[in-house]
Enzyme design. Structure first.
Site, PDB file in Angstrom:
ATOM      1  N   SER A   1       0.761  -1.169   0.152  1.00 31.92           N
ATOM      2  CA  SER A   1      -0.056   0.065   0.094  1.00 31.92           C
ATOM      3  C   SER A   1       0.823   1.284   0.180  1.00 31.92           C
ATOM      4  O   SER A   1       0.490   2.118  -0.480  1.00 31.92           O
ATOM      5  CB  SER A   1      -0.826  -0.060   1.161  1.00 31.92           C
ATOM      6  OG  SER A   1      -0.222   0.024   2.396  1.00 31.92           O
TER       7      SER A   1
ATOM      8  N   SER B   1       9.414   5.012  17.332  1.00 23.12           N
ATOM      9  CA  SER B   1       9.795   6.128  16.805  1.00 23.12           C
ATOM     10  C   SER B   1      10.053   7.160  17.941  1.00 23.12           C
ATOM     11  O   SER B   1       9.440   7.341  18.998  1.00 23.12           O
ATOM     12  CB  SER B   1       8.884   6.525  16.100  1.00 23.12           C
ATOM     13  OG  SER B   1       9.160   8.330  15.316  1.00 23.12           O
TER      14      SER B   1
ATOM     15  N   TYR C   1       0.140  10.255  13.694  1.00 23.71           N
ATOM     16  CA  TYR C   1       1.204   9.129  13.818  1.00 23.71           C
ATOM     17  C   TYR C   1       1.877   8.726  14.981  1.00 23.71           C
ATOM     18  O   TYR C   1       1.955   7.849  15.747  1.00 23.71           O
ATOM     19  CB  TYR C   1       2.056   9.431  12.729  1.00 23.71           C
ATOM     20  CG  TYR C   1       3.202   8.682  12.820  1.00 23.71           C
ATOM     21  CD1 TYR C   1       4.564   9.421  13.104  1.00 23.71           C
ATOM     22  CD2 TYR C   1       3.315   7.189  12.216  1.00 23.71           C
ATOM     23  CE1 TYR C   1       5.593   8.373  13.256  1.00 23.71           C
ATOM     24  CE2 TYR C   1       4.393   6.388  12.144  1.00 23.71           C
ATOM     25  CZ  TYR C   1       5.605   7.222  12.728  1.00 23.71           C
ATOM     26  OH  TYR C   1       7.007   6.568  12.757  1.00 23.71           O
TER      27      TYR C   1
ATOM     28  N   LYS D   1       2.178   5.458  17.771  1.00 25.02           N
ATOM     29  CA  LYS D   1       3.462   5.058  18.318  1.00 25.02           C
ATOM     30  C   LYS D   1       3.290   4.882  19.663  1.00 25.02           C
ATOM     31  O   LYS D   1       3.813   3.763  20.201  1.00 25.02           O
ATOM     32  CB  LYS D   1       4.587   5.589  17.613  1.00 25.02           C
ATOM     33  CG  LYS D   1       4.836   5.423  16.064  1.00 25.02           C
ATOM     34  CD  LYS D   1       5.127   3.807  16.034  1.00 25.02           C
ATOM     35  CE  LYS D   1       5.398   3.669  14.323  1.00 25.02           C
ATOM     36  NZ  LYS D   1       5.519   2.221  14.294  1.00 25.02           N
TER      37      LYS D   1
HETATM   38  C1  WQD Z   1      13.756  16.798   9.579  1.00 27.71           C
HETATM   39  C2  WQD Z   1      13.792  18.377   9.537  1.00 27.71           C
HETATM   40  C3  WQD Z   1      11.747  19.332   8.934  1.00 27.71           C
HETATM   41  C4  WQD Z   1      11.773  18.662   4.544  1.00 27.71           C
HETATM   42  C5  WQD Z   1      10.141  12.135  10.499  1.00 27.71           C
HETATM   43  C6  WQD Z   1       8.808  11.482  10.814  1.00 27.71           C
HETATM   44  C7  WQD Z   1       9.173  10.954  12.145  1.00 27.71           C
HETATM   45  C8  WQD Z   1      10.345   9.733  12.133  1.00 27.71           C
HETATM   46  C9  WQD Z   1      11.647  10.465  11.443  1.00 27.71           C
HETATM   47  C10 WQD Z   1       9.226   7.705  11.427  1.00 27.71           C
HETATM   48  C11 WQD Z   1      12.702  19.080  10.064  1.00 27.71           C
HETATM   49  C12 WQD Z   1      12.880  19.902   7.965  1.00 27.71           C
HETATM   50  C13 WQD Z   1      12.013  18.653   5.939  1.00 27.71           C
HETATM   51  C14 WQD Z   1      11.820  19.662   3.856  1.00 27.71           C
HETATM   52  C15 WQD Z   1      12.516  21.023   5.516  1.00 27.71           C
HETATM   53  N1  WQD Z   1       9.908   8.802  11.109  1.00 27.71           N
HETATM   54  N2  WQD Z   1      12.601  19.826   6.554  1.00 27.71           N
HETATM   55  N3  WQD Z   1      12.482  21.071   4.429  1.00 27.71           N
HETATM   56  O1  WQD Z   1       9.881  15.241  10.841  1.00 27.71           O
HETATM   57  O2  WQD Z   1      11.957  15.049  12.101  1.00 27.71           O
HETATM   58  O3  WQD Z   1      10.589  13.010  11.489  1.00 27.71           O
HETATM   59  O4  WQD Z   1      11.116  11.066  10.292  1.00 27.71           O
HETATM   60  O5  WQD Z   1       9.330   7.189  12.577  1.00 27.71           O
HETATM   61  O6  WQD Z   1       8.041  10.062  12.382  1.00 27.71           O
HETATM   62  O7  WQD Z   1       8.092  12.653  11.334  1.00 27.71           O
HETATM   63  O8  WQD Z   1      11.665  14.444   9.815  1.00 27.71           O
HETATM   64  O9  WQD Z   1      12.813  14.579   7.456  1.00 27.71           O
HETATM   65  O10 WQD Z   1      10.404  15.198   7.846  1.00 27.71           O
HETATM   66  O11 WQD Z   1      12.237  16.675   8.829  1.00 27.71           O
HETATM   67  O12 WQD Z   1      13.017  21.970   5.865  1.00 27.71           O
HETATM   68  O13 WQD Z   1      11.323  19.839   2.764  1.00 27.71           O
HETATM   69  O14 WQD Z   1      13.972  18.600   8.189  1.00 27.71           O
HETATM   70  O15 WQD Z   1      11.314  20.924   9.247  1.00 27.71           O
HETATM   71  O16 WQD Z   1      12.886  20.108  10.816  1.00 27.71           O
HETATM   72  P1  WQD Z   1      10.898  14.678  11.177  1.00 27.71           P
HETATM   73  P2  WQD Z   1      11.574  15.322   8.408  1.00 27.71           P
END
Ligand code: WQD
Length: 349
Positions: free
Chosen positions: A35, A126, A151, A155
């Site tokens: 999916s 997570s 989400y 968890k």
């Molecule tokens: C990281 C940083 C964004 C995209 C996620 C999931 C979490 C876990 C880990 C599963 C943040 C910044 C991002 C962009 C940006 N996964 N960013 N521009 O949110 O820390 O965690 O991955 O378990 O559940 O939420 O990861 O990579 O989305 O963001 O500036 O185009 O990069 O704001 O500060 P996050 P992320």
């Protein structure tokens, strides 16, 4: 060989964990309905290991179909349960979809594990369970703050379901809290395949650099951090994968009937968004086209792990540094482009 059921086996972390399990002498079966992933990933696993992994393309929210997998494999030595939706933004838009999918599938797996007396269980958790931590680095004893998304709540609730039921199920269980998994397998045969526009930082960087996205937005540079952008603990997906093999082996040598342990799987180092971009530019030799945008709702300012427990108890030592994380992520993006040119955008092998 000990047979392990990996749910979500064609997913990003699931597929990398299957390779590590196979390379460490386990037999593996997978349950994944594709999916949120591509069946082609099993072609990549076979190219990297020579093993054709059997996958049951079932919906784990369907109890009868899940039960049938256990009936066909009554000799399972363990389960690693990855299967779940994990897009934070989507979870805020469709909370009931996330609670149903992530929790019903977990309940079905646990019920079958109990019925078929599967002794070992590893749960994919997570760092989002920590919410916005009051103190960093976080240890496994840091409290659950308010989750930032549905989400994150799935968890937190998933961990509570396991910790409340492992004794009655006769399980030895490990809850593994991933920080930010990034990069791709060194063989470059498998990697992350985001569906649609990537929400996560590293695929957003590599897709911008290769020209799939016109530019990348940095979600805010006015946070109280050293350069104003958010801090995260980036950890190579293959290091995360190996921790699952170590967690299983650890459970198998514990001579207690029931146990439930939690481990942080992070590098222990925090990097800002701008530092990750700089590392990518250095490694790829490409100047990244990005601009500073508004903060993203739900973003945590800063979080990174204290990973002493996984190091001391599991004997886990992450080996990939930030440059290597960027290099493997970039190599994979280049491979995807080459494959899409050769085979067409849908199937990458
Ligand atoms: C990281 C940083 C964004 C995209 C996620 C999931 C979490 C876990 C880990 C599963 C943040 C910044 C991002 C962009 C940006 N996964 N960013 N521009 O949110 O820390 O965690 O991955 O378990 O559940 O939420 O990861 O990579 O989305 O963001 O500036 O185009 O990069 O704001 O500060 P996050 P992320």
């Amino acid at each position: 060989m000990k047979k392990i059921l990996v749910t979500g086996g064609s997913g990003y972390i699931g597929s990398h964990t299957i390779i590590d399990l196979l390379q460490n002498g386990f037999e593996v079966i997978s349950a994944d309905n594709f999916s949120r992933s591509s069946p082609d990933i099993f072609i990549g696993i076979e190219k990297a290991t020579g093993v054709k992994v059997k996958n049951y393309a079932i919906d784990l929210c369907n109890f009868d179909d899940t039960h049938a997998v256990f009936q066909e494999n009554p000799d399972l030595a363990g389960i690693i349960h990855f299967a779940a939706f994990k897009a934070v933004g989507e979870s805020v838009e469709t909370p009931l979809l996330y609670f149903e999918n992530n929790l019903v599938s977990l309940l079905n797996i646990l019920k079958c594990a109990g019925e078929f007396k599967v002794p070992h269980f590893v749960f994919s958790s997570s760092c989002t369970v920590y919410g916005n931590p009051k103190e960093i680095p976080v240890t496994e004893n840091s409290p659950f703050e308010e989750a930032e998304s549905s989400y994150g709540y799935t968890k937190q609730m998933g961990e509570n379901i396991v910790t409340e039921s492992y004794r009655t199920l006769g399980l030895k269980a490990s809850l593994l809290r991933y920080f930010n998994p990034v990069g791709a397998h060194p063989s470059n045969e498998i990697g992350e395949i985001p569906i649609g526009k990537p929400a996560n930082l590293v695929p957003a960087i590599t897709q911008t650099a290769i020209g799939k996205l016109p530019e990348m937005k940095v979600h805010g540079n006015n946070y109280p951090t050293r350069d104003g952008s958010c801090i995260r603990d980036y950890i190579h997906v293959s290091d995360i994968a190996h921790a699952h093999t170590l967690a299983l082996k650890h459970l198998m040598q514990i001579n207690k009937k029931e146990v439930c342990e939690v481990f942080n799987l992070g590098s222990g180092t925090g990097y800002t968004v701008l530092e990750v971009i700089a590392a990518f530019e250095k490694v790829s030799g490409r100047k990244l086209k990005y601009s500073i945008g508004p903060r993203r709702r739900g973003d945590v300012v800063a979080i990174f792990a204290n990973n002493d427990k996984a190091k001391n108890i599991l004997g886990w030592n992450p080996v990939f540094n930030l440059d290597q994380m960027m290099a493997t992520a970039w190599n994979w993006e280049l491979k995807l482009q080459e494959l899409e040119i050769k085979n067409g955008p849908k199937n990458f092998n």
